[in-house]
Structures are given as C-alpha cells and as structure tokens.
Scaffold this motif. Structure first.
Motif, mmCIF file in Angstrom:
data_model
loop_
_atom_site.group_PDB
_atom_site.id
_atom_site.type_symbol
_atom_site.label_atom_id
_atom_site.label_comp_id
_atom_site.label_asym_id
_atom_site.label_seq_id
_atom_site.Cartn_x
_atom_site.Cartn_y
_atom_site.Cartn_z
ATOM 1 N N PRO A 42 -3.050 8.782 24.180
ATOM 2 C CA PRO A 42 -2.810 8.119 25.474
ATOM 3 C C PRO A 42 -4.121 8.029 26.258
ATOM 4 O O PRO A 42 -5.076 8.753 25.953
ATOM 5 N N ASP A 43 -4.184 7.163 27.244
ATOM 6 C CA ASP A 43 -5.402 7.127 28.072
ATOM 7 C C ASP A 43 -5.110 6.892 29.553
ATOM 8 O O ASP A 43 -6.001 6.573 30.324
ATOM 9 N N VAL A 44 -3.844 7.098 29.960
ATOM 10 C CA VAL A 44 -3.489 6.861 31.364
ATOM 11 C C VAL A 44 -4.287 7.768 32.298
ATOM 12 O O VAL A 44 -4.795 7.326 33.336
ATOM 13 N N LEU A 45 -4.480 9.017 31.922
ATOM 14 C CA LEU A 45 -5.216 9.954 32.783
ATOM 15 C C LEU A 45 -6.706 9.603 32.832
ATOM 16 O O LEU A 45 -7.316 9.603 33.907
ATOM 17 N N GLU A 46 -7.265 9.247 31.674
ATOM 18 C CA GLU A 46 -8.693 8.881 31.643
ATOM 19 C C GLU A 46 -8.954 7.654 32.526
ATOM 20 O O GLU A 46 -9.878 7.637 33.324
ATOM 21 N N GLN A 47 -8.096 6.634 32.358
ATOM 22 C CA GLN A 47 -8.295 5.410 33.139
ATOM 23 C C GLN A 47 -8.182 5.667 34.631
ATOM 24 O O GLN A 47 -8.960 5.154 35.427
ATOM 25 N N PHE A 48 -7.215 6.510 34.964
ATOM 26 C CA PHE A 48 -6.990 6.840 36.372
ATOM 27 C C PHE A 48 -8.199 7.588 36.944
ATOM 28 O O PHE A 48 -8.711 7.243 38.018
ATOM 29 N N LEU A 49 -8.677 8.603 36.213
ATOM 30 C CA LEU A 49 -9.818 9.387 36.715
ATOM 31 C C LEU A 49 -11.072 8.517 36.828
ATOM 32 O O LEU A 49 -11.839 8.635 37.789
ATOM 33 N N GLU A 50 -11.262 7.630 35.863
ATOM 34 C CA GLU A 50 -12.446 6.756 35.901
ATOM 35 C C GLU A 50 -12.422 5.839 37.120
ATOM 36 O O GLU A 50 -13.453 5.569 37.725
ATOM 37 N N ARG A 51 -11.233 5.384 37.481
ATOM 38 C CA ARG A 51 -11.105 4.550 38.679
ATOM 39 C C ARG A 51 -11.592 5.269 39.924
ATOM 40 O O ARG A 51 -12.035 4.676 40.889
ATOM 41 N N LEU A 52 -11.462 6.623 39.889
ATOM 42 C CA LEU A 52 -11.892 7.410 41.050
ATOM 43 C C LEU A 52 -13.351 7.838 40.919
ATOM 44 O O LEU A 52 -13.846 8.641 41.704
ATOM 45 N N GLY A 53 -14.026 7.348 39.898
ATOM 46 C CA GLY A 53 -15.442 7.658 39.733
ATOM 47 C C GLY A 53 -15.714 8.953 38.982
ATOM 48 O O GLY A 53 -16.834 9.462 38.987
ATOM 49 N N VAL A 54 -14.700 9.505 38.335
ATOM 50 C CA VAL A 54 -14.884 10.752 37.589
ATOM 51 C C VAL A 54 -15.407 10.412 36.183
ATOM 52 O O VAL A 54 -14.964 9.445 35.570
ATOM 53 N N THR A 55 -16.340 11.214 35.689
ATOM 54 C CA THR A 55 -16.840 11.012 34.331
ATOM 55 C C THR A 55 -15.875 11.651 33.340
ATOM 56 O O THR A 55 -15.580 12.839 33.447
ATOM 57 N N VAL A 56 -15.356 10.870 32.417
ATOM 58 C CA VAL A 56 -14.456 11.442 31.412
ATOM 59 C C VAL A 56 -15.074 11.292 30.025
ATOM 60 O O VAL A 56 -15.902 10.414 29.799
ATOM 61 N N ILE A 57 -14.665 12.188 29.139
ATOM 62 C CA ILE A 57 -15.171 12.101 27.770
ATOM 63 C C ILE A 57 -14.010 11.769 26.826
ATOM 64 O O ILE A 57 -12.860 12.059 27.123
ATOM 65 N N ARG A 104 -9.102 25.360 18.759
ATOM 66 C CA ARG A 104 -9.322 24.021 18.237
ATOM 67 C C ARG A 104 -9.535 23.009 19.366
ATOM 68 O O ARG A 104 -10.392 22.133 19.297
ATOM 69 N N ILE A 105 -8.750 23.165 20.432
ATOM 70 C CA ILE A 105 -8.841 22.238 21.567
ATOM 71 C C ILE A 105 -10.163 22.435 22.318
ATOM 72 O O ILE A 105 -10.908 21.490 22.584
ATOM 73 N N ILE A 106 -10.462 23.697 22.650
ATOM 74 C CA ILE A 106 -11.674 23.981 23.427
ATOM 75 C C ILE A 106 -12.940 23.573 22.642
ATOM 76 O O ILE A 106 -13.850 22.957 23.191
ATOM 77 N N ARG A 107 -12.969 23.912 21.360
ATOM 78 C CA ARG A 107 -14.152 23.588 20.552
ATOM 79 C C ARG A 107 -14.375 22.081 20.469
ATOM 80 O O ARG A 107 -15.515 21.610 20.560
ATOM 81 N N GLU A 108 -13.294 21.345 20.289
ATOM 82 C CA GLU A 108 -13.419 19.887 20.202
ATOM 83 C C GLU A 108 -13.978 19.319 21.517
ATOM 84 O O GLU A 108 -14.878 18.480 21.503
ATOM 85 N N VAL A 109 -13.470 19.821 22.636
ATOM 86 C CA VAL A 109 -13.937 19.328 23.935
ATOM 87 C C VAL A 109 -15.427 19.629 24.121
ATOM 88 O O VAL A 109 -16.204 18.779 24.562
ATOM 89 N N ASN A 141 -19.061 17.278 24.316
ATOM 90 C CA ASN A 141 -19.856 17.386 25.535
ATOM 91 C C ASN A 141 -19.036 17.408 26.827
ATOM 92 O O ASN A 141 -19.552 17.100 27.894
ATOM 93 N N GLY A 142 -17.764 17.774 26.738
ATOM 94 C CA GLY A 142 -16.979 17.953 27.951
ATOM 95 C C GLY A 142 -17.252 19.334 28.525
ATOM 96 O O GLY A 142 -17.583 20.255 27.779
ATOM 97 N N ASN A 143 -17.141 19.499 29.845
ATOM 98 C CA ASN A 143 -17.353 20.841 30.401
ATOM 99 C C ASN A 143 -16.181 21.310 31.267
ATOM 100 O O ASN A 143 -16.246 22.384 31.860
ATOM 101 N N ILE A 144 -15.140 20.542 31.318
ATOM 102 C CA ILE A 144 -13.930 20.991 32.025
ATOM 103 C C ILE A 144 -12.734 20.207 31.450
ATOM 104 O O ILE A 144 -12.896 19.062 31.021
ATOM 105 N N ILE A 145 -11.581 20.860 31.405
ATOM 106 C CA ILE A 145 -10.386 20.201 30.868
ATOM 107 C C ILE A 145 -9.389 19.964 31.999
ATOM 108 O O ILE A 145 -9.163 20.862 32.821
#
Lengths: 284, 182
Positions: free
Chosen positions: A169-184, A211-216, A220-224
C-alpha cells in the motif's frame, strides 16, 4: 459527517497515540466524538474461542454508534478495524446473524438496525480533510532530518484489500509526502509484527521484529511510522531483545504533528521506549 | 475420537469445504510468518483434513500459531480463506476440549475472553497478570519492561470496564450458544 470514535482498549496506554490524535483534532478542527460506553471488539482472541460472542461484541458497538447518531465508526487500531470489518462482512452475508445478535442486545434495550461503515483514522486524515485546512495549519516548511518508513502491519490492508494493494500500500507515504515529510520505500511495510503471540512466544517473534527494523535501516530510514498500538508496541519494546541500533517507532499521528510544527511535548513523544533523539545515520 | 464425524462437522461449516479446492501449492506455508514453528504448515494441515486425520489436526499447534496476518489468504491462488479456516479449527478444538501440545495461546486467548465477557473491556495489565499466573516464565522477563512502561505513564493499573458490566451478562448466554462458524 458525524465520526463515532472507537478508541479500543490499547489506545489509552499507547505511546502518545492519544496525545497526538487529540493534538491533530484540535489543530485541524476534527470532531471525533467517543462512542459512549463502547466495548472491546474482542480482537483475534474472542473470534478464536467463540464466534457468537465475537459477533455480539461487534453488534453492540455498531448498535451504540447508530443509537448516538454517528455516520461512521473511526478506529485507530488495525485489530479493531479488521475485527469489526470481519463481523460486518459476516452479517452482510448472513443477515440471520443480525436477528441472533439482536436477541441478546434486546436485554440491554439496544438494537442493531444498520451496519455503519468502519474506517481508520489514517483514512480520515488522508482523504477527508481539505487541502486548504492543511495549508492553514502548517506553520512553516518543516526542517527535519526524519526519513520515515511507513509501516502498516497486517490488518488494515488485508484481507479485504481496502487500501488497494494488500502488500504494497502507499496511502500513508503519499499522505506524509503531501505534508513535506521525507519517506523511504522499503519491502517490510506489511510484514507481521508478531501480534499477541509476542506475549508467550517473544523469542519466536524476535526475528519478525528484526526483519522489519533491519530492512528499514538498510533502506536508510531512521524512524518508523505505525498506525496500530500493537505494531508500535511490538516494534518498540521488541527492540530491547535485539542487538541492532535503536530505531524509534512513532505513531503516524506524531509524525504528522511534527510536520505541522506542533510541539513534541503535545504529541507524547517522550513516551516512546526507543527515544526519538536516537535518530542517527548509523546504517547496518 | 471420531475422525469422520469431525471431518463432516468441519465441512459443514461455512467455508470448511473450501479445503477441497486446495491444490497443495504451498503458497500459504511459504507466506506464513510462523510456519516454521508449526507442527504442520497450513498446506500439510489441509492435506490431513482431507485425509480425515482430524484428531492430529485438532491436536496440532498450527492453528494456534496463526497470527491472523491474512497473508496466506490474499495470496492463495484458489481463494481459500485460509485464516478463517484456522479460526474454525481453533473453535472446534476448544469445543471438543482438545488441547494442543502447547496450551499457551489457548490460555492467553481464554484469559482475554473471560476478561471481556466480565468487564466489556480489556485491561492489558490484567491480561498479563492473569496469564502470568499460569505461565510465569513468559511474563517474568517482562517485569523490567513493566517498570519502563510505568515510568512513561503507560501502564493502566485500574481495571477498565464498560459503565455497568452487569448489563452485558447476555454475553454469557451467547457463550453457551456458539454459532457454528460461518
């Protein structure tokens, strides 16, 4: 639209979820009214033991929401979302179940007359709030070093594919990007966190969290950003057992709050177990 | 144990007969986050049901290790509602009084169930305490975590409930009814 808010049992103690949801409601003038005398949805536990009881629990909540004039039920938890959604799905396909449920609810002078839609608060923020209102609230261009990995867990996108793609899914990514948040972008966004199996089987579930934390971190993500109290808790507390650099696990509402320029004190960010100041660029 | 009777009972539930559609491709087992902990991965479990080995099925830990992530269900090429079938098996095992080799998940779910039946809401700390009395080693390791949560004002010690828990005593009659899983 009258939103009937169903907080669920885990909301109150979840790390700053309530604080951040309330802060957003205030900032964006969202009327989220708690469904009076709501009950537990029963989650996976009750459906595992007895469907009749599980259906009556969902039925009671739906009847209460309707009685108090709400148009929709808004949840902040994946388990609440899927459990109610599952009960409604069963009632739609077997209307005789509603008669059975009502036999019980009658003793409390409640009646299930219609099946209200159930939605997640993410859906409300991403789709119901006009762009104008966001622009009015957002004070300045956010200057942040957060690189956010969206994490949906299991029970919002599955099994009904309510958010489109059930695995990506990408609803959360699209929403955060609209607010200027950098998503990975990453591939762990709908993997299982271990859910309630974490209690008896912490050791078996540790690889799921890892598995989840390592992938993030690899991406190059630094927060989930999570959307469910159980996911947040398992990923946050579960890191205590892992030997990897701490990655803060926030609720998406906290990240939205920060992007709007709301003070972190009002977002309950101090309640996270892996503290937010641990954001570092240490890659695996 | 009357395997044949239990097999028919399973087939009579709403989605039970769907296991007959299974092509044994193993997509469910390969998608399952905890299949390596199961006595039989879902594909094998379905083969056992079709072979009428119901006692082995109901005694296995497989359905109790299912986390309800629904990954198998959205991937199954035959559109078998795998997760829903796991719920049926859990309910059947409880109904038949068959406990799997590990009683941990049935105990946890049952503790949760009784709390909600009585109070209408769940207090997580109560769940941990009651489950912990049966399985102390699982919860002792969490004592340190409890202190951290307490420090962050994240432990609810006052038991939560709906306004008048007496009003939902009808849940107990629903408990004795049991809708055969639809």
């Amino acid at each position: 639209m009258r939103y009937g808010f169903f907080p669920g049992c885990a909301y109150k103690t979840a790390a700053g979820y309530r604080e951040s949801v309330e802060a957003l409601n205030r900032a964006l003038a969202i009327q989220l009214v708690e469904i009076p005398d709501w009950n537990c949805c029963g989650a996976t536990a009750v459906f595992s033991i007895n469907s009749s009881v599980a259906l009556v629990l969902s039925g009671r909540l739906l009847a209460l929401a309707d009685l108090h004039g709400f148009d929709e039920i808004i949840t902040v938890c994946n388990a609440c979302y899927t459990t109610l959604r599952k009960a409604i799905h069963m009632m739609e396909h077997h209307p005789e179940l509603i008669t059975e449920i009502n036999k019980h609810l009658k003793t409390e002078t409640l009646q299930l007359k219609r099946l209200l839609p159930v939605r997640h608060y993410l859906d409300v923020l991403a789709n119901d709030i006009p762009e104008m209102r966001w622009r009015k609230v957002k004070q300045s261009k956010s200057d942040s070093d957060l690189r956010v990995a969206a994490y949906y867990g299991c029970q919002l996108t599955r099994p009904w594919k309510d958010q489109g793609q059930p695995e990506r899914p990408d609803v959360l990514e699209q929403f955060l990007e609209r607010l200027g948040v950098t998503v990975i972008e990453h591939s762990a966004k709908t993997l299982c966190c271990g859910a309630s199996h974490m209690i008896p089987y912490a050791k078996d579930c540790a690889p799921l969290v890892s598995r989840i934390i390592r992938e993030v971190r690899k991406k190059n993500g630094n927060i989930i950003a999570t959307i469910c109290p159980m996911c947040q808790f398992n990923l946050d507390a579960g890191q205590g057992r892992l030997n990897i650099p701490g990655t803060p696990i926030a609720f998406f509402t906290q990240i939205v709050g920060l992007a709007l320029g709301i003070d972190s004190k009002d977002l309950g960010i101090d309640k996270l177990l892996v503290p937010m100041y641990k954001i570092s660029d240490n890659k695996e | 144990m009357d395997d044949r009777r239990l097999q028919l009972k399973f087939y009579e539930t709403h989605d039970g007969k769907d296991v007959l559609k299974c092509i044994q491709c193993g997509t469910c087992s390969g998608s399952c986050p905890l299949s390596d902990k199961m006595d039989y991965a879902p594909r094998e479990l379905f083969a056992l049901i079709r072979d009428g080995e119901m006692e082995a099925v109901l005694r296995s830990n497989t359905q109790w290790y299912c986390v309800s992530c629904y990954q198998c269900m959205v991937r199954c090429p035959q559109e078998i509602p795998v997760t829903d079938l796991m719920y049926i098996l859990k309910q059947m095992a409880i109904e038949q009084g068959i406990s799997p080799k590990t009683a941990k998940m049935p105990d946890l779910y049952m503790t949760f169930y009784r709390e909600v039946l009585k109070k209408g809401r769940l207090t997580e700390a109560m769940l941990m305490i009651r489950y912990g009395m049966k399985h102390p080693t699982d919860t002792l390791s969490n004592a340190f975590l409890a202190v951290k949560l307490l420090k962050r004002r994240r432990l609810e010690i006052i038991p939560q409930s709906i306004k008048e828990p007496k009003r939902i005593s009808y849940l107990k009659s629903a408990d004795s009814e049991r809708t055969e899983t639809k």
